[in-house]
Every structure is written in C-alpha cells, then in structure tokens.
Motif scaffolding. Structure first.
Motif, PDB file in Angstrom:
ATOM      1  N   ARG A 201       0.839  -1.210   0.000  1.00 23.11           N
ATOM      2  CA  ARG A 201       0.000   0.000   0.000  1.00 23.11           C
ATOM      3  C   ARG A 201       0.870   1.254   0.000  1.00 23.11           C
ATOM      4  N   HIS A 202       2.150   1.073  -0.261  1.00 24.83           N
ATOM      5  CA  HIS A 202       3.104   2.168  -0.349  1.00 24.83           C
ATOM      6  C   HIS A 202       3.299   2.870   0.996  1.00 24.83           C
ATOM      7  N   ARG A 203       3.122   2.128   2.080  1.00 24.07           N
ATOM      8  CA  ARG A 203       3.421   2.694   3.388  1.00 24.07           C
ATOM      9  C   ARG A 203       4.855   2.348   3.735  1.00 24.07           C
ATOM     10  N   PRO A 204       5.648   3.319   4.233  1.00 25.47           N
ATOM     11  CA  PRO A 204       7.053   3.043   4.550  1.00 25.47           C
ATOM     12  C   PRO A 204       7.157   2.031   5.688  1.00 25.47           C
ATOM     13  N   VAL A 205       7.970   0.999   5.510  1.00 28.51           N
ATOM     14  CA  VAL A 205       8.124  -0.012   6.564  1.00 28.51           C
ATOM     15  C   VAL A 205       9.562  -0.072   7.069  1.00 28.51           C
ATOM     16  N   GLY A 206      10.472   0.561   6.350  1.00 23.22           N
ATOM     17  CA  GLY A 206      11.856   0.542   6.793  1.00 23.22           C
ATOM     18  C   GLY A 206      12.708   1.421   5.909  1.00 23.22           C
ATOM     19  N   SER A 207      13.974   1.589   6.303  1.00 25.23           N
ATOM     20  CA  SER A 207      14.893   2.374   5.476  1.00 25.23           C
ATOM     21  C   SER A 207      16.244   1.665   5.449  1.00 25.23           C
ATOM     22  N   VAL A 208      16.976   1.852   4.367  1.00 25.71           N
ATOM     23  CA  VAL A 208      18.280   1.218   4.221  1.00 25.71           C
ATOM     24  C   VAL A 208      19.308   2.276   3.822  1.00 25.71           C
ATOM     25  N   PRO A 209      20.305   2.534   4.682  1.00 21.92           N
ATOM     26  CA  PRO A 209      21.363   3.467   4.312  1.00 21.92           C
ATOM     27  C   PRO A 209      22.097   2.944   3.076  1.00 21.92           C
ATOM     28  N   LEU A 210      22.431   3.833   2.157  1.00 18.58           N
ATOM     29  CA  LEU A 210      23.102   3.404   0.926  1.00 18.58           C
ATOM     30  C   LEU A 210      24.374   2.630   1.240  1.00 18.58           C
ATOM     31  N   SER A 211      25.061   3.036   2.319  1.00 17.88           N
ATOM     32  CA  SER A 211      26.334   2.375   2.626  1.00 17.88           C
ATOM     33  C   SER A 211      26.137   0.869   2.831  1.00 17.88           C
ATOM     34  N   ARG A 212      24.987   0.501   3.427  1.00 17.39           N
ATOM     35  CA  ARG A 212      24.757  -0.944   3.654  1.00 17.39           C
ATOM     36  C   ARG A 212      24.543  -1.674   2.335  1.00 17.39           C
ATOM     37  N   ILE A 213      23.868  -1.008   1.386  1.00 15.36           N
ATOM     38  CA  ILE A 213      23.632  -1.641   0.089  1.00 15.36           C
ATOM     39  C   ILE A 213      24.957  -1.841  -0.628  1.00 15.36           C
ATOM     40  N   LEU A 214      25.778  -0.779  -0.603  1.00 15.52           N
ATOM     41  CA  LEU A 214      27.076  -0.840  -1.300  1.00 15.52           C
ATOM     42  C   LEU A 214      27.944  -1.949  -0.753  1.00 15.52           C
ATOM     43  N   ARG A 215      27.797  -2.235   0.540  1.00 16.77           N
ATOM     44  CA  ARG A 215      28.699  -3.205   1.167  1.00 16.77           C
ATOM     45  C   ARG A 215      28.172  -4.624   1.137  1.00 16.77           C
ATOM     46  N   SER A 216      26.967  -4.817   0.543  1.00 15.14           N
ATOM     47  CA  SER A 216      26.387  -6.165   0.538  1.00 15.14           C
ATOM     48  C   SER A 216      26.460  -6.777  -0.857  1.00 15.14           C
ATOM     49  N   ARG A 217      26.490  -8.093  -0.919  1.00 14.28           N
ATOM     50  CA  ARG A 217      26.522  -8.779  -2.208  1.00 14.28           C
ATOM     51  C   ARG A 217      25.157  -8.655  -2.881  1.00 14.28           C
ATOM     52  N   ARG A 218      25.148  -8.775  -4.215  1.00 20.24           N
ATOM     53  CA  ARG A 218      23.916  -8.596  -4.995  1.00 20.24           C
ATOM     54  C   ARG A 218      22.801  -9.516  -4.532  1.00 20.24           C
ATOM     55  N   SER A 219      23.159 -10.693  -4.025  1.00 19.12           N
ATOM     56  CA  SER A 219      22.130 -11.694  -3.680  1.00 19.12           C
ATOM     57  C   SER A 219      21.398 -11.344  -2.375  1.00 19.12           C
ATOM     58  N   VAL A 220      22.005 -10.450  -1.565  1.00 21.85           N
ATOM     59  CA  VAL A 220      21.406 -10.134  -0.254  1.00 21.85           C
ATOM     60  C   VAL A 220      20.029  -9.511  -0.410  1.00 21.85           C
ATOM     61  N   LYS A 221      19.079  -9.909   0.460  1.00 18.45           N
ATOM     62  CA  LYS A 221      17.730  -9.347   0.432  1.00 18.45           C
ATOM     63  C   LYS A 221      17.736  -7.969   1.110  1.00 18.45           C
ATOM     64  N   ILE A 222      17.061  -7.015   0.482  1.00 14.20           N
ATOM     65  CA  ILE A 222      16.941  -5.671   1.087  1.00 14.20           C
ATOM     66  C   ILE A 222      16.396  -5.804   2.505  1.00 14.20           C
ATOM     67  N   ALA A 223      15.437  -6.725   2.676  1.00 12.46           N
ATOM     68  CA  ALA A 223      14.804  -6.913   3.989  1.00 12.46           C
ATOM     69  C   ALA A 223      15.847  -7.144   5.085  1.00 12.46           C
ATOM     70  N   ASP A 224      16.983  -7.771   4.710  1.00 13.82           N
ATOM     71  CA  ASP A 224      17.997  -8.085   5.727  1.00 13.82           C
ATOM     72  C   ASP A 224      18.853  -6.878   6.070  1.00 13.82           C
ATOM     73  N   LEU A 225      18.761  -5.788   5.281  1.00  8.61           N
ATOM     74  CA  LEU A 225      19.602  -4.618   5.531  1.00  8.61           C
ATOM     75  C   LEU A 225      18.818  -3.510   6.214  1.00  8.61           C
ATOM     76  N   VAL A 226      17.483  -3.715   6.276  1.00  2.40           N
ATOM     77  CA  VAL A 226      16.622  -2.636   6.764  1.00  2.40           C
ATOM     78  C   VAL A 226      17.019  -2.189   8.168  1.00  2.40           C
ATOM     79  N   GLN A 227      17.052  -0.856   8.322  1.00  2.00           N
ATOM     80  CA  GLN A 227      17.457  -0.239   9.576  1.00  2.00           C
ATOM     81  C   GLN A 227      16.323  -0.379  10.591  1.00  2.00           C
ATOM     82  N   ASP A 228      16.690  -0.401  11.872  1.00  3.33           N
ATOM     83  CA  ASP A 228      15.711  -0.467  12.960  1.00  3.33           C
ATOM     84  C   ASP A 228      14.470   0.357  12.618  1.00  3.33           C
ATOM     85  N   GLU A 229      13.469   0.298  13.445  1.00  4.37           N
ATOM     86  CA  GLU A 229      12.179   0.926  13.097  1.00  4.37           C
ATOM     87  C   GLU A 229      12.339   2.359  12.593  1.00  4.37           C
TER      88      GLU A 229
END
Lengths: 470, 470
Positions: A201-229
């Motif tokens: 429903r396009h409600r925000p449920v989490g956020s991911v700092p770009l640095s975490r994306i850059l440091r993770s392998r392509r296969s990693v799920k965004i869900a696993d990088l999501v920052q605390d509430e």
C-alpha cells in the motif's frame, strides 16, 4: 579503525591559512572591491569575478551590497538566474522580495524550474496571491502541480519541508535488483542518503542506508539490511516537532506520510538544519522584542514592526511607575530613595532575566514541563534568595555609606532580597504559566517579567522606607 | 519526479495521532508513571518498560527524574550501559557528570568502547585529568590512542568534532573496484554518506556521494563521479567556522586535514547540528546573562555561576543611579520626575535591546560587519528617532494630564526622543564596537547598553527638567 591505507607522514609546508581562508569568501574587502568596480562602471570585471562564486556566497554578496549596487548586480546575473535559481534559495527573504520586484514572472519561473520541489516551494510561499499565480502559470506543468500540492499543506509543516523526490523499493527486492533499478531509472533525486522500503500500500516499513547496500553482495535481500524501526512523520506535523525528532534520534532523513500512512515525500537533515536555525533565532528575537529579522528592512518598515512591542512596554512601564506615584510624599522627604529605585528595580530585572532565559530555552528544548516545574521553581527561588542576600549586603553597605544613614542601607538591602528572590522565581514561573495557557513563552515573558520586577522593586523599597524611615 | 511506482490512493483510517505520538515518548505522564513505580519499589517493571526506550528517550527520562530516582534507574541500567554507552552521549553534561560519579572507570570505559571515536571523545573531554586517565587506561589500546590523539586538538575545534572513521579511495579506481573494496573491508564506519578520493599523499581531492556510485556501472571511473570542488577543513578550525561552512554550502560531510593537508578524519552534518544548537543557545544565554545551561545544577552552583554577572550589573546600576544623585534638589522640588524616571529609562532599554538583538544575531550570522556597519547604524538611529517621537508624543500627553502640567509632558517627551533615538543607535554600535576590540558581542553588550540607556535617560529627563522647570 582509521583508514587502513594511511600513508607515512611527509614533511610539507602547512596550509591552515588556505583552509581558513575558504571559510569567508565574501568578506568586507571583497564587498568593497565589488562596490568600487561598480561605481567605476566596470561591470564586465564584476561579471568575471562573481562568475567564480558559489551560489551561497553570491547571495551573501547581494545581501551586503548597497541597494543600488545590488540592483546593478542582479542586472548582471539575470541570464545566469534563468539557468540556476539556487542563489535565490540562499537569500534573506526581504532581499529576495526586493530582487523579485526586478524580475519578470517568467524569469522567476525559469529560475524555479531547476530547483528541488521543496526549494521552489519556499521561494514562492511568501509571495502575494496574484504574483504567485503568475509565476506558477509560467512553470512547467509537472513542476507546477508539485508546488501547488505543496502549498496545500499548512505553513511550517512537514509537508512544506519535504522533498517529493525519493526512492522506495519493495521489501522482497535484492541488493542486485535495487542497484539495477537505480542504474536504470532516470528520474531520481540528484543525491540521497538512503532508500525506503514500502509495503504493497506504499506505506514506509523501513529504510536502508546506501552504505549498507554498497557493502552487501547482490544476492542479499533488502529486507535483511533494513534499519531499525523508522519514524514516519505526518505531512501536517509542525516543523518544530520535525526538528525535535531529527535532533532527538539523530536522523539524517525521514519519510513523510499522508493521512493513510502512505509515503509521499522525504525530509532530509539539511532542510532541518535551516529549521533549527529559524527556531533558535525565533526565541532569541522574541526575547529581544523583535518580531522578525529586520536587518535588511527599510527604516519605516523596521519602525512599524518594532513599535507595537514598545507600546506595550510603555503601558506596563506606566503601571510600574504608578506604584512610585503612591509614595511621592515619602520620596519628597527622602530623595535618596529616587536614587536607589533604579538599582533595586534593575537588579531584579537582571536576576529575573537570567531565570527567564534558562526557562524559555528549557521549555523550547522540552526539558522543562509540569513534571519537573516545581523542582525548578523552588530552586530558582532559593537561587534568588542566595544571590539576593549577597548583593543586598553589598548594596546596604554602599547605600549606608553613600547617604550616611544605616537605616537607608537596611531598607535597600531588605528590598533587594525580596525583589531578587521573587524575580528569579517569577522568571521561571512566567514562561511556564504562559505555556500552560497556550501563549508562546518566548514572546511575552519579558514584558510581564520586567513589569513584575519593577513593581515589586518599587513597592518593596518605597513601602519599607515609608514604614521604617518615616 | 515523484516515485514512479506510486500506487492508487486507498481508503483507510487516518493515523496522524500515531505519528505525532512518536514525537514525545517521555512526556510528563511517562515520567510520573516511572517515579510512582520507583517509589513503589517495583524496579522490575521499570526495567521492563525502559528496556523499550530509544537511548535518546532514556537520556531524557534520566534528566527529568528526581536525583534519587535517577540514581535508582542508573542502577537498573548498569549492565546495559556496559554494552551500549549511546545513552550517555544524549545526556546533559551536568546530569552525565552526576551519573559518572555512580559508575566505576571500568564501567565507563566499557560504555565508551562501543562508541564512535568522536562521541567517546566528547564524553571524557570535560572530565578531571585523573578521572580521565583512569578511564583511558581501561580502554582497549587502539581506541585509547584515537581518543588521546583527539584530545591533542584544541577544544571546540574540527579535530574534536571529526570522526576518525572514513572511506578514502584513489582517483583511478573504478566503481566496481570501489564496491568490491567496500564489500571486502571489515573495519569501516557503520553508515556513511560519501567517500573521499585522495592523491598519493593522502590529501583529499574530491568526494563522491554514495548515490552516484550506486547509480553507475562497475566500469565507470570514480574520477568521473567526483563532486565539484571539496572544502577541506583544517583540524584546528573553530567549530563555529565549521558550522558556518556546512550551513553556507549545504554540506553533509566534509574532510578534515592536518597541517600537511592530509585527510585525517571526517565531520558529518549530524555533529554540526549539535554545534549549531550550542552556538545559538550560547548567544541566547549570554544575552540573558547566563554563562551556561544550569537547569540541572544544584542551587549553590547555579547561584555561583550567575552572581558575577549580577555583581557587574550592580556596579553599572550604581553608576547610572549616581546620575540621579546629581539632581536630588530638582527631584525634591518636582517629585513627579521620580515617577517618570523609570519610564524614560525603561523605554530606552527596550528600544536598545531590540537593536542589540538584531545586531548580535547579524554579527553571529556574519551578515553585519564594517562593510555595512554605517548603513545599519544610521538606519537604527532613524528608527529610534521615529519610534521615539511617536512614543514621546503619547508619553507627553499622558504625563501632562497625569500631573496637570504641560511642561512636564514637554520634558518627558523630549527626554524620550533623545533616549530612544540614541538607544537604538547604541544598541547596534555596542556589539559592533565590542567585536572590533575582540570581545564576544553577545556576552557584554547587554550590560554596557542598559548602563548607557539608563544614564542617558536619567540625564536627559532630569537635566531638561532642571533647565526648563526650575
């Protein structure tokens, strides 16, 4: 954990000047040089020089220049403005209003077209209805819609602060898919710190700092990088709350949601820095009896904005003075009291202002409220009595010697303990009371307090004198 | 340019409360509930409740609680502190000092170990030499070295603000190589906004926002993504300059360099937000005659810190009063003057404070300096004369009727024009003058100004009275 590849120290000439120098590009000499060139009519040179300026510095220059010179410079940068309106965002609003008078709605629209939606909004929200309409009409449709939508949010609300450009991806995406999406998409904000994850429903449920994306392998799920509430901010939330949340939780960026909790924009910390500045300036000005920054206002506008406060103060001053009138006969027989009056009243005012300043700031910082009010009030009373007694002793001694009459010393001493003691107490009570009845503590506290301290001071001094000396 | 994948609006119950609610977790009720539970000795429940708090909110709770309750709660969170000292970074320094007394150096060291180097530094820089040594000794070697190095930079300098953890890569790297490096490296800061590019001597030559890296193909050269010129900040630069540069150029992060211009750390905007806060609070407090926030100080400490200012004010008040003494005979024959004195003096003080507030803020914001000083001063003089005349007319009328003597009205009217006119002028001149001689305009301006306005006011009123009425 310093950077691993730090090279060995090398002997080299220092360069602090260079770095400090960068701090003020537009200093007094710079402004003077420009004004001289303008007087000499060497606009070509001026154009070459200011072409090197950062928009923020150019804005400073425009603010500093004498109105006539300013108009000339605006004439010079006219073509530049059409391409990049950024300089307008850095201008003091009075100066900006003056410059807008010089530009056509089309030129202003052209300048706005290149800006982020939130900046464009800030530039026109203060304009007259009709002037604003003209400019909006000249804007590209898509941009106009965004700005008009922004205008539907209340002033000083999150909706006005937020940027409409943001990145949101579904929870189930992987780092790889996200990176591919970012590489492919062409209508993204220039720079961003993090991306939001949204539910169907396009409600925000989490956020991911770009640095975490850059440091993770392509296969990693965004869900696993999501920052605390995350802390969604409602579009109608006051900007003061927004600033509070960013400060409180050290946010760099927060999602803005509509009534249905859907993500509609993002507020970044750089917008909040301006708000924090404004809020702090606001309290400072209100305590000083200034409605808003009038540095760049003309004489009459300035007088007009400052007069109401002075008028109120005169009424209260007369109230205090009428207390003195009650004791005219006492003063007539002991003129020394007229000499001591301002000392007692003034000291009460100073002590009260100290307590007032701390209280107003503490209320603004949400550190003072009913839960700790009594603790603070009783403390202030004690502080006032302690300092009051010390100063009273000194004043009593001085006054006694001055007028060669110990009882006069006794009178002023007693009056000062009473006035300074109560002044500190009221210094904290007045803003708390105003807040309780829904009045901004910063704006009215000073008037009430000085009236109180003057009245109490005169009453204590002259009352005691009548009782003891006559 | 809103997010492309925006879903259609859906009818759903609104949730503003929810979002605003998140703004203050620790409100009055919360604090009261905790205190009650503590009184009831139900510490187990308290432990369960506060376990859910964000460190910043926990810090607020500790600040709000009565000292005894605070000690109890610190006892409860002791084990938690060893694991995460973040809560300490959010505490007011007086409260923190009190809590440190309750903890052992080992416990404090354990709390510091997990923090970023800049936060750890802030927590111990204000401690007593010996206390600090004990804690440092208990820190892991590597961390201790970083903190000790940080302590070598002057207080309130960029070196104290900066974080030692940063990312720097050579210009010639590609996006792919950079991403691989970031994925492989294990000793990086948790979150960062951009990476710096450095030359072979490790001097910063550019910066690249992470968003640009994410959006570029692996083959792209970092050199092609580098952001416009960067502004290295020297480690000894004052934090006020640093805040100025971040504000002026909308920076989110800036490289800090040593004397040789080598990259040694990074300052991020969240550190600067605190500085901006401090600086604004500083000016507010100084104008109010407060040396520093004493909300959480004990009575005697508070009295001590406020007394010097009051003592200075008493001296100046006596100076002003001595002017009144010159005219005792006049007052004896026209007691009405004693009633009008405080009005004239007070109004001058208020008008002067208005000009003073604008000037002090403008100087702090670098908008007022010698290049535009005369323009501002002459404007203030005119503003003062305009408002002075208007208020004088009113005062003259009121005083004339009050004492049934038009000449008394004439006298106070003339005195008010003189005093309010000069007050506005001096309100701007005093801070400018103090700055010229290297004194902080905010700290001393108020004393000088009120002395001036009182003296001028008394002199004008009583002098004119002696001349006209006698």
């Amino acid at each position: 954990m310093t950077n691993p590849s730090s090279p060995p120290p090398s002997e080299e000439q220092t360069r602090p000047e260079e770095t400090t120098e960068t701090a003020y590009v537009v200093d007094d000499d710079y402004v003077r040089r420009i004004s001289e060139l303008l007087e000499a009519g060497r606009t070509g040179e001026v154009e070459r020089i200011i072409a090197l300026l950062h928009s923020a510095d150019l804005a400073d220059l425009l603010e500093r220049l004498h109105p006539e010179d300013r108009a000339t410079v605006v004439g010079i940068i006219r073509p530049l403005l059409r391409l990049d309106g950024e300089v307008l965002t850095y201008l003091n609003e009075d100066v900006r209003a003056e410059i807008f008078k010089q530009l056509t709605p089309q030129e202003i629209a052209a300048a706005l077209a290149g800006l982020d939606s939130d900046d464009a909004l800030t530039l026109i929200e203060d304009l007259e209805e009709d002037e604003r309409e003209e400019i909006l009409a000249a804007l590209p449709v898509r941009r106009r819609l965004l700005v008009e939508e922004g205008l539907t949010f209340p002033e000083y609300s999150a909706g006005r602060l937020m940027q409409r450009e943001y990145i949101a991806v579904p929870m189930f995406w992987t780092v790889g898919k996200t990176i591919d999406y970012l590489r492919a998409a062409d209508d993204l904000p220039d720079d961003f710190f993090l991306i939001f994850t949204v539910d169907p429903r396009h409600r925000p449920v989490g956020s991911v700092p770009l640095s975490r994306i850059l440091r993770s392998r392509r296969s990693v799920k965004i869900a696993d990088l999501v920052q605390d509430e995350i802390r969604p901010i409602h579009a109608t939330t006051d900007q003061e709350e927004v600033a509070y949340m960013f400060r409180q939780y050290g946010l760099v960026s927060a999602p803005v949601v509509d009534d249905a909790g859907r993500l509609i924009g993002v507020i970044t910390i750089d917008d909040v820095v301006d708000v924090i500045d404004e809020e702090a300036e606001d309290d400072l000005f209100k305590l000083g009896g200034i409605s808003e920054d009038d540095l760049y206002r003309a004489v009459l506008d300035t007088s007009r904005s400052r007069l109401p406060w002075l008028a109120i103060n005169m009424v209260t001053a007369i109230v205090a003075a009428s207390v003195v009138a009650l004791f005219e006969s006492t003063i007539a027989s002991v003129v020394a009291l007229a000499v001591l009056m301002p000392i007692v009243a003034g000291m009460g005012g100073n002590a009260g202002t100290q307590a007032l300043t701390v209280a107003v700031r503490a209320i603004a910082m949400r550190e003072l409220s009913s839960s700790n009010a009594w603790r603070v009030l009783s403390k202030e009373l004690l502080v006032g009595i302690v300092n009051g007694s010390l100063l009273a002793a000194a004043a009593a001694l001085i006054a006694g010697l001055w007028f060669g009459d110990p009882t006069i010393g006794l009178v002023i001493g007693a009056a000062m303990i009473i006035n300074i003691g109560l002044a500190s107490f009221f210094g904290a009570l007045v803003p708390l009371g105003l807040r309780k009845i829904g009045v901004d503590p910063a704006v009215a506290s000073a008037v009430f307090l000085t009236t109180l301290t003057d009245t109490i001071g005169f009453f204590a001094l002259l009352g005691l004198a009548t009782w003891i000396l006559l």
